[in-house]
Write a protein that holds these residues in place. Structure first.
Motif, PDB file in Angstrom:
ATOM      1  N   LEU A  47       1.676  -1.485  -6.414  1.00 52.01           N
ATOM      2  CA  LEU A  47       0.240  -1.762  -6.369  1.00 52.01           C
ATOM      3  C   LEU A  47       0.007  -2.803  -5.280  1.00 52.01           C
ATOM      4  N   THR A  56      -6.033  -3.537  -0.463  1.00 47.43           N
ATOM      5  CA  THR A  56      -6.471  -2.940   0.797  1.00 47.43           C
ATOM      6  C   THR A  56      -5.995  -3.800   1.967  1.00 47.43           C
ATOM      7  N   ARG A  71       2.273  13.631   0.146  1.00 50.82           N
ATOM      8  CA  ARG A  71       1.715  12.864  -0.964  1.00 50.82           C
ATOM      9  C   ARG A  71       0.759  13.731  -1.776  1.00 50.82           C
ATOM     10  N   ALA A 124      -2.502  12.996  -4.378  1.00 50.77           N
ATOM     11  CA  ALA A 124      -3.428  12.167  -5.132  1.00 50.77           C
ATOM     12  C   ALA A 124      -3.754  12.864  -6.449  1.00 50.77           C
ATOM     13  N   PRO A 177      -7.716   2.392  -0.004  1.00 49.51           N
ATOM     14  CA  PRO A 177      -7.755   3.004  -1.351  1.00 49.51           C
ATOM     15  C   PRO A 177      -7.496   4.515  -1.322  1.00 49.51           C
ATOM     16  N   THR A 225      -4.014   5.960  -2.061  1.00 56.15           N
ATOM     17  CA  THR A 225      -3.478   5.987  -3.421  1.00 56.15           C
ATOM     18  C   THR A 225      -3.008   7.387  -3.771  1.00 56.15           C
ATOM     19  N   GLN A 234       4.910   6.019  -6.898  1.00 58.34           N
ATOM     20  CA  GLN A 234       3.455   5.799  -6.978  1.00 58.34           C
ATOM     21  C   GLN A 234       3.031   4.654  -6.065  1.00 58.34           C
ATOM     22  N   THR A 267      -0.450   2.608  -5.210  1.00 56.82           N
ATOM     23  CA  THR A 267      -1.832   2.364  -5.622  1.00 56.82           C
ATOM     24  C   THR A 267      -2.395   1.254  -4.750  1.00 56.82           C
ATOM     25  N   SER A 297      -5.607  -1.073  -4.179  1.00 55.28           N
ATOM     26  CA  SER A 297      -6.824  -1.557  -4.820  1.00 55.28           C
ATOM     27  C   SER A 297      -7.826  -2.013  -3.776  1.00 55.28           C
TER      28      SER A 297
END
Length: 115
Positions: free
Chosen positions: A11, A14, A38, A40, A88, A91, A110, A112, A114
């Protein structure tokens, strides 16, 4: 049997950066074009980048060009994806693959981002 194990997802905020790794085995890594794709949530697989066996040629999807860098270490049979200026929209679950279409691929890692 081809085995691909991705790692390095996390995580991040930006504009942050991450470096993904993919440990490969079960085939002649140094002779293979390698790819990152990837997926999403709720969407299909999207090709991101390709690197030639020697590493001398690289190709990128327009949306990641200039932000992502694909590289490889043939001695370690490892593929990398350096991701900078993350957004974002980046992600997703990231996979390495021996094909542009994403098959076969590993379990994914994963990422992510934010806002």
């Amino acid at each position: 049997e081809v085995r691909l194990v991705e790692s390095g997802g996390d995580l991040v905020q930006t504009a942050g950066s991450l470096r993904l790794s993919c440990a490969a085995s079960g085939f002649t890594f140094s002779a293979a074009y390698m790819h990152w794709v990837r997926q999403a949530a709720g969407q299909g697989l999207v090709w991101l980048a390709t690197i030639s066996p020697s590493g001398g040629d690289t190709f990128y999807r327009d949306s990641v060009k200039g932000r992502f860098t694909i590289s490889r270490d043939n001695a370690k049979a490892t593929l990398y994806l350096q991701m900078n200026s993350l957004k974002p929209d980046d992600t997703a679950v990231y996979y390495c693959s021996t094909s542009r279409g994403g098959s076969p691929r590993g379990q994914g890692t994963q990422v992510t981002v934010s806002s």
